[in-house]
Design a protein around this motif. Sequence first.
Motif, short mmCIF file in Angstrom:
data_model
loop_
_atom_site.label_atom_id
_atom_site.label_comp_id
_atom_site.label_asym_id
_atom_site.label_seq_id
_atom_site.Cartn_x
_atom_site.Cartn_y
_atom_site.Cartn_z
N LYS A 113 0.82 -1.22 0.00
CA LYS A 113 0.00 0.00 0.00
C LYS A 113 0.86 1.27 0.00
CE LYS A 113 -3.67 2.49 2.37
NZ LYS A 113 -4.46 2.70 3.58
N ASP A 114 2.00 1.24 0.70
CA ASP A 114 2.79 2.47 0.81
C ASP A 114 3.47 2.89 -0.50
OD1 ASP A 114 4.81 0.60 0.64
OD2 ASP A 114 5.51 0.86 2.71
N VAL A 115 3.38 2.04 -1.52
CA VAL A 115 3.91 2.39 -2.85
C VAL A 115 2.95 3.33 -3.59
CG1 VAL A 115 4.29 1.36 -5.15
CG2 VAL A 115 5.34 0.32 -3.15
N PHE A 116 1.67 3.28 -3.21
CA PHE A 116 0.64 4.01 -3.95
C PHE A 116 0.45 5.44 -3.44
CE2 PHE A 116 -0.42 -0.45 -4.48
CZ PHE A 116 -0.65 -0.52 -5.85
N SER A 117 0.18 6.31 -4.39
CA SER A 117 -0.20 7.69 -4.09
C SER A 117 -1.47 7.97 -4.87
CB SER A 117 0.93 8.62 -4.53
OG SER A 117 0.49 9.94 -4.55
N VAL A 118 -2.54 8.39 -4.17
CA VAL A 118 -3.82 8.68 -4.82
C VAL A 118 -4.21 10.10 -4.45
CG1 VAL A 118 -6.22 7.96 -5.11
CG2 VAL A 118 -4.48 6.24 -4.62
N LEU A 119 -4.36 10.96 -5.44
CA LEU A 119 -4.64 12.36 -5.14
C LEU A 119 -5.62 12.99 -6.12
CD1 LEU A 119 -2.04 14.46 -6.81
CD2 LEU A 119 -1.21 12.25 -6.03
N VAL A 120 -6.27 14.05 -5.64
CA VAL A 120 -7.21 14.81 -6.46
C VAL A 120 -6.45 15.94 -7.13
CG1 VAL A 120 -9.12 16.48 -6.31
CG2 VAL A 120 -9.30 14.27 -5.16
N GLU A 121 -6.73 16.15 -8.41
CA GLU A 121 -6.12 17.24 -9.18
C GLU A 121 -7.25 18.19 -9.59
OE1 GLU A 121 -2.87 18.92 -9.92
OE2 GLU A 121 -2.47 16.76 -9.87
N PRO A 122 -7.64 19.14 -8.69
CA PRO A 122 -8.81 19.99 -8.97
C PRO A 122 -8.77 20.76 -10.30
CG PRO A 122 -8.14 20.22 -6.69
CD PRO A 122 -7.06 19.45 -7.39
N PRO A 123 -7.63 21.37 -10.69
CA PRO A 123 -7.63 22.11 -11.96
C PRO A 123 -7.97 21.23 -13.17
CG PRO A 123 -5.62 22.56 -10.71
CD PRO A 123 -6.30 21.41 -10.06
N GLU A 124 -7.52 19.98 -13.13
CA GLU A 124 -7.80 19.06 -14.24
C GLU A 124 -9.07 18.24 -14.02
OE1 GLU A 124 -4.56 16.89 -16.10
OE2 GLU A 124 -3.15 17.93 -14.80
N ARG A 125 -9.72 18.46 -12.88
CA ARG A 125 -10.96 17.73 -12.54
C ARG A 125 -10.77 16.22 -12.66
NH1 ARG A 125 -15.27 20.22 -11.36
NH2 ARG A 125 -16.55 18.42 -11.83
N CYS A 126 -9.69 15.72 -12.05
CA CYS A 126 -9.45 14.29 -12.14
C CYS A 126 -8.78 13.76 -10.87
CB CYS A 126 -8.58 13.97 -13.36
SG CYS A 126 -6.91 14.59 -13.23
N ILE A 127 -8.72 12.42 -10.80
CA ILE A 127 -8.00 11.73 -9.73
C ILE A 127 -6.80 11.06 -10.38
CG2 ILE A 127 -8.10 9.81 -8.07
CD1 ILE A 127 -11.12 10.46 -7.79
N ILE A 128 -5.66 11.11 -9.71
CA ILE A 128 -4.44 10.48 -10.24
C ILE A 128 -3.96 9.41 -9.27
CG2 ILE A 128 -2.00 10.85 -10.80
CD1 ILE A 128 -2.78 13.64 -11.82
N ILE A 129 -3.70 8.22 -9.83
CA ILE A 129 -3.09 7.12 -9.06
C ILE A 129 -1.69 6.93 -9.62
CG2 ILE A 129 -3.20 4.67 -8.45
CD1 ILE A 129 -6.20 4.77 -9.16
N LYS A 130 -0.68 6.91 -8.75
CA LYS A 130 0.67 6.61 -9.23
C LYS A 130 1.40 5.80 -8.17
CE LYS A 130 2.03 11.38 -8.29
NZ LYS A 130 2.60 12.61 -8.86
N THR A 131 2.46 5.13 -8.60
CA THR A 131 3.25 4.32 -7.69
C THR A 131 4.68 4.86 -7.65
OG1 THR A 131 3.78 2.78 -9.47
CG2 THR A 131 1.91 2.22 -8.08
N SER A 132 5.30 4.77 -6.49
CA SER A 132 6.68 5.25 -6.34
C SER A 132 7.67 4.38 -7.12
CB SER A 132 7.07 5.29 -4.85
OG SER A 132 6.91 4.02 -4.27
#
Length: 203
Positions: A113-132
């Motif tokens: 789980k600690d590899v994942f980063s899930v965040l909201v990108e309000p200007p682009e009106r989207c959610i981004i999932i990325k891994t380290s």
Amino acid sequence: MAVQSWIDIVKSSKKTALIHDGKRKIHYHFKDGKEMAEEYDLKTDELIVRKWRHKSTLGVQGCWQVEVGEPLVSTTASLDSDVIKENCCNPVFVRKDTKINFQWRIRNLPYPKDVFSVLVEPPERCIIIKTSNKKYYKKFSIPDLDRSQLPLDSSALSFTHANNTLIVSYKKPKEILTFEQELLKELKKLKGTAEGDVDCKTQ
């Protein structure tokens, strides 16, 4: 007002109901030519499937695009074993909502789980999932919020990871919950016919 306008569009659409296999199936025809099909569980009233179909500029009916539920399996690929198929170990991105959350499940992600980063990108009106470890990246919007022109809120977002599956949840805003309750009341008033006894009324 934006939410109300989407409610009006849905309410004014031509709807056909069908009760089959423990599901309430609704087919919507909108004035702009788009079609939407939804399936609800009869016992829980939870949305199982939502898909859209648009006509091309030449008026040709397009393929169904799944917004909620399992992706459609291509029949041509399954009939022809020589067709190049997607690797079954590739991540599979599926939206499966609950009563209070928009929810996405990404299967085949065997990282901690600690590899994942899930965040909201309000200007682009989207959610981004990325891994380290740079093994997975996904950017997606929430069509329900876009249709209702509601802002994205970082505090509504959460995620968990279990059994090689990343589960991303976004708490539905009260405007969406109210809209879904109103719509469900309206859908339950539709006279749902049993399969095989349905007047499709498609144009």
